[in-house]
Design an enzyme around this catalytic site. Structure first.
Site, PDB file in Angstrom:
ATOM      1  N   LYS A 161       0.844  -1.200   0.000  1.00 51.39           N
ATOM      2  CA  LYS A 161       0.000   0.000   0.000  1.00 51.39           C
ATOM      3  C   LYS A 161       0.876   1.247   0.000  1.00 51.39           C
ATOM      4  CE  LYS A 161      -3.913  -2.259   2.176  1.00 51.39           C
ATOM      5  NZ  LYS A 161      -4.556  -2.686   3.423  1.00 51.39           N
ATOM      6  N   GLN A 173      -4.935  -1.419   9.594  1.00 46.87           N
ATOM      7  CA  GLN A 173      -4.799  -2.736   8.952  1.00 46.87           C
ATOM      8  C   GLN A 173      -5.456  -3.817   9.817  1.00 46.87           C
ATOM      9  OE1 GLN A 173      -3.398  -3.401   5.834  1.00 46.87           O
ATOM     10  NE2 GLN A 173      -4.178  -5.465   6.194  1.00 46.87           N
ATOM     11  N   ASP A 206     -11.201   3.228   4.136  1.00 44.95           N
ATOM     12  CA  ASP A 206     -11.656   1.840   4.007  1.00 44.95           C
ATOM     13  C   ASP A 206     -13.184   1.776   3.999  1.00 44.95           C
ATOM     14  OD1 ASP A 206     -10.013  -0.266   3.534  1.00 44.95           O
ATOM     15  OD2 ASP A 206      -9.581  -0.737   5.635  1.00 44.95           O
TER      16      ASP A 206
END
Ligand code: NAD
Length: 296
Positions: free
Chosen positions: A54, A98, A121
């Site tokens: 990422k 994460q 997200d």
């Protein structure tokens, strides 16, 4: 009949190129360089790889990548305090925690601490609610990427029957909402569905997000259907370790009109959509128009 392959790698590359263009235009017109902060708790090897990838993709798109690592035994309060400090940092546009977090940490509580305007997200209650209500928000990356892939092979999704297998908060539920927003007739199937084979056979679009290798058989696919395989499963075969999806790819390919491979299908779209969300967040937070981001 053999299905067309939906090349997620190439489509994600095109999307990343468009994102890089949007970043340059934000920077040229408003001096804005979007920044994505990723929080990693613990040493999970797969998570470390995801976070590194990422970071690389973020920098390549011309944005700033920030990484915060906490030890596996970090207290929940420390993780929450870090998220709050990133919320307060005006230079940070996107925050990604994460997953999975270590077992002693309440993931839902930590995620919901993220400022919804930075929730790239799309997992906070505010963004999930906005998706449900059909309002502008930040949309979860994997479902968003799955719909983009389906739209590359279908002129319109309107009126098509989509069957989503899997009802997780991360993939299945938001994917169903997005398909509904495209005017699909949506069926959500899951572990308690009585006749999964018959349900899938009705589908013009099958989206599999289960996490069971080759659960969806070739003869469950209607002739000409579009198959979007979100699953990523590691299997040992012939003494080798390999990744396979939730769909029996070789058998489904013989009946489908178009199908995503695993790897190289939905996977690459997830990171590309994360970058897209970071650009959207950076523009919206400053009240600027969101630059156009498309897959040509
Ligand atoms: P999850 O475990 O949270 O949810 C799985 C869902 O599948 C559940 O809703 C369950 O009801 C359903 N299910 C389980 N067994 C079933 C069965 N026999 N028949 C029908 N439904 C069944 O998983 P998730 O987070 O939604 O992920 C699903 C898959 O997608 C996993 O393989 C995961 O690795 C993959 N994934 C891929 C990406 C990507 O970037 N490509 C991103 C996220 C998840």
């Amino acid at each position: 009949m053999s299905a067309d392959l939906i090349d997620g790698k190439a489509i994600a590359a095109a999307l990343r190129e468009s994102i890089a263009g949007a970043v340059s235009s934000l920077s040229a017109s408003h001096g804005v360089k979007p920044a994505l902060a990723v929080v990693l708790v613990g040493e999970d090897p797969a998570s470390q790889v995801y976070v590194r990838n990422k970071g690389i993709a973020t920098e390549k798109a011309g944005m700033t990548s920030i990484e915060h690592r906490l030890p596996a035994d970090a207290a929940q309060d420390d993780v929450v305090a870090l998220v709050r400090s990133l919320n307060a940092d005006n230079d940070v546009d996107g925050i990604l925690v994460q997953l999975p977090l270590p077992d002693h940490i309440n993931s839902a509580l930590v995620i919901n601490e993220i400022d919804p305007s930075k929730d790239v997200d799309g997992l906070t209650e505010v963004n999930a609610g906005r998706l449900m209500l059909g309002k502008d928000g930040l949309v979860p990356c994997t479902p968003q990427g799955s719909v983009i892939l389906a739209k590359t092979v279908r002129e319109s999704l309107s009126g098509l029957h989509a069957v989503v297998v899997g009802r997780s908060i991360l993939v299945g539920k938001p994917l169903a909402m997005l398909l509904l927003a495209e005017n699909c007739t949506v069926t959500m199937a899951h572990s308690r569905t009585k006749d999964l084979a018959a349900t899938c056979r009705e589908a013009d679009i099958v989206c599999a997000a289960v996490g069971r290798p080759r659960l969806i058989k070739g003869d469950w696919i209607k002739e000409g259907a579009t198959v979007i395989d979100v699953g990523i499963n590691r299997v040992e075969e012939g003494g080798k370790s390999r990744l396979v999806g939730d769909v029996d790819f070789d058998a489904a390919k013989a009946r489908a009109g178009a199908i995503t491979p695993v790897p190289g299908g939905v996977g690459p779209m997830t990171i590309a959509c994360l970058l897209k969300n970071t650009v959207i967040a950076a523009a919206r937070r400053r009240g600027l128009p969101v630059p156009e981001i498309t897959v040509k």
